[in-house]
Design an enzyme around this catalytic site. Structure first.
Site, PDB file in Angstrom:
ATOM      1  N   LYS A 107       0.817  -1.215   0.000  1.00  0.00           N
ATOM      2  CA  LYS A 107       0.000   0.000   0.000  1.00  0.00           C
ATOM      3  C   LYS A 107       0.853   1.268   0.000  1.00  0.00           C
ATOM      4  O   LYS A 107       0.351   2.348  -0.298  1.00  0.00           O
ATOM      5  CB  LYS A 107      -0.963  -0.004   1.181  1.00  0.00           C
TER       6      LYS A 107
HETATM    7  C1  LIG Z   1      -4.470  -4.418   1.741  1.00  0.00           C
HETATM    8  C2  LIG Z   1      -3.768  -5.733   1.738  1.00  0.00           C
HETATM    9  C3  LIG Z   1      -4.186  -6.807   0.925  1.00  0.00           C
HETATM   10  C4  LIG Z   1      -5.433  -6.739   0.069  1.00  0.00           C
HETATM   11  O1  LIG Z   1      -5.306  -5.854  -1.016  1.00  0.00           O
HETATM   12  P1  LIG Z   1      -6.608  -5.344  -1.792  1.00  0.00           P
HETATM   13  O2  LIG Z   1      -6.108  -4.343  -2.753  1.00  0.00           O
HETATM   14  O3  LIG Z   1      -7.509  -4.753  -0.762  1.00  0.00           O
HETATM   15  O4  LIG Z   1      -7.215  -6.539  -2.437  1.00  0.00           O
HETATM   16  C5  LIG Z   1      -3.428  -7.966   0.917  1.00  0.00           C
HETATM   17  N1  LIG Z   1      -2.324  -8.094   1.689  1.00  0.00           N
HETATM   18  C6  LIG Z   1      -1.905  -7.092   2.494  1.00  0.00           C
HETATM   19  C7  LIG Z   1      -0.699  -7.308   3.332  1.00  0.00           C
HETATM   20  C8  LIG Z   1      -2.601  -5.878   2.548  1.00  0.00           C
HETATM   21  O5  LIG Z   1      -2.176  -4.903   3.367  1.00  0.00           O
END
Ligand SMILES: *Cc1c(COP(=O)(O)O)cnc(C)c1O
Length: 434
Positions: A107
């Site tokens: 993210k």
């Molecule tokens: C946010 C997150 C996900 C999921 O990603 P999406 O874009 O919401 O499908 C998977 N793994 C981790 C470690 C995350 O922080």
């Protein structure tokens, strides 16, 4: 480039408006009016390009009409200033390590890009009013957004998190920063935090008094940049001659990450197919199997960033494929794993390959083990560093997991947070009178 809403009521929205609003007025998600194919020369040259160069080429296709070239280049180079290596785990299975950014989760990419793009628009408008970013988090989103926006002029960030329900490490990543970041500790659960944020966006009086936006993956500025690294993954496979029949597997929660990959495919990236890996919250897998989408309340799992019962970006997947279940099934298949299976996978992969998976990446790795066909090369996105889930992973492996330097730094800071009840009136009052 203009944007339209997946709910069909809002059209011809500018990038700036889509980014500052987050969600469309009809509650739909913004989609770009067209998705440009990248030229053949780009694909021919990709193997010799850096992550930043590739990212800029992709960013130009999305944002080139709306952001001046030099500014866009600076935004991209600044946001993408850490490596995203691809690591061979075993024959035909590669891990795309998306955890080398400041908060050790993928993210970081979207959060850093969005903060810089939003700041560009604020400066360009010579806008004196500050923008307030509200984000509800169960852990990972809050840390990435807080760190991505730290110190960015003209933007204030409020991170709402459930008291006592995020890990120590996660809490430190957004409560120790200060400056333009405020952590709000809500006496409730994650759903309460999300409800407070949604109520704030819907509240007329608040919206008249201040500019509010969201930094969840519904925001195009957080979601689209995630397509950059799919291209970079492919470029790295090209270098090692493993670029035939590539299958990419994405551990999915709100489905922002995988949707960005689907956009990449639409732009010409030769990925054969995608796999959406879920934990027990397998709403999407059920949809693939039955053609019927039935959201349900989320259940808590080891891979908690994927504990989503009604994935917001499902609307984008539907829109991208003209609502055709058949077309979606051609490009994407699914898999789901319970906590016992996730633990087993972490153990097995460590034993066989010496590679430590985090619980999210474990779903991705296992889905490739189960679904990869002869002649295919599989890449799973390792969405977080295993040390972010230290207690869990150490208990499963019965071994110490090394904590990266950056994570240790956060642990040294002092926690600062604003206590809040779960009543919207209290939160609203706070925002109006802060
Ligand atoms: C946010 C997150 C996900 C999921 O990603 P999406 O874009 O919401 O499908 C998977 N793994 C981790 C470690 C995350 O922080």
């Amino acid at each position: 480039m203009k944007y339209y809403s997946t709910n069909g009521q809002e059209k011809n929205t500018s990038l700036e408006e889509a980014v500052t609003k987050g969600l469309a007025s009809d509650k739909g998600l913004f989609m770009p009016e067209s998705i440009k194919q990248l030229p053949k020369e780009f694909f021919d040259n990709m193997a010799s390009m850096s992550l930043q160069e590739i990212s800029y080429a992709v960013a130009d296709a999305f944002f080139g009409e709306d952001v001046e070239k030099d500014a866009l280049k600076k935004i991209v180079y600044d946001a993408m200033s850490f490596d995203i290596p691809i690591v061979k785990v075993e024959d035909n299975i590669y891990s795309l390590e998306l955890f080398h950014g400041p908060t050790l989760a993928f993210k970081d990419v979207g959060a850093r890009f969005m903060s810089r793009l939003l700041s560009y628009f604020i400066r360009k408008e010579n806008n004196t009013g500050e923008v307030n970013v509200l984000v509800a988090t169960s852990g990972d989103t809050g840390s990435a957004v807080a760190n991505g926006f730290l110190g960015v002029d003209g933007i204030k960030v409020y991170v709402l998190y459930p008291k006592g329900k995020v890990s120590k490490i996660q809490e430190c990543q957004f409560t120790t920063l200060g400056k333009n970041i405020t952590a709000i500790e809500v006496d409730g659960n994650f759903d309460d935090c999300q409800r407070l944020v949604k109520s704030a966006f819907a509240d007329k009086e608040l919206n008249n008094a201040m500019k509010l936006t969201s930094a969840n993956s519904i925001n195009v500025a957080r979601f689209l940049p995630q397509s950059f690294y799919y291209f970079y993954a492919y470029a790295q496979l090209q270098r090692s001659g493993k670029d035939k029949n590539v299958v990419i597997c994405v551990p999915s929660g709100n489905f922002g990450n995988i949707t960005a990959g689907l956009f990449g495919k639409r732009m010409g990236l030769p990925v054969k197919r995608f796999i959406a890996a879920n934990n027990r919250n397998d709403i999407f897998l059920q949809y693939l199997n039955t053609g019927i989408y039935t959201p349900r309340p989320s259940v808590a799992t080891l891979a908690n960033a994927m504990d989503v019962g009604d994935p917001s970006n499902f609307a984008r997947v539907l829109d991208l494929y003209g609502k055709s279940h058949e077309a979606i099934c051609k490009d994407i298949c699914g898999a789901a794993y319970n906590d016992g299976q996730i633990s087993e996978t972490i153990k097995q992969c460590y034993k066989a390959n010496g590679y430590i998976l985090d619980p999210h990446g474990a779903c991705g790795y296992q889905a490739l083990k189960d679904l990869l066909q002869d002649g295919e090369t599989g890449v799973f996105l390792e969405t977080a560093h295993p040390a972010k889930f230290l207690e869990k992973v150490e208990a499963i492996l019965q071994t110490k997991v090394e904590i990266p330097e950056r994570l240790q730094e956060f642990m040294k800071g002092t926690k600062q947070s604003v206590p809040m009840s779960k009543e919207f009136s209290d939160f609203k009052n706070y925002l109006l009178h802060k």
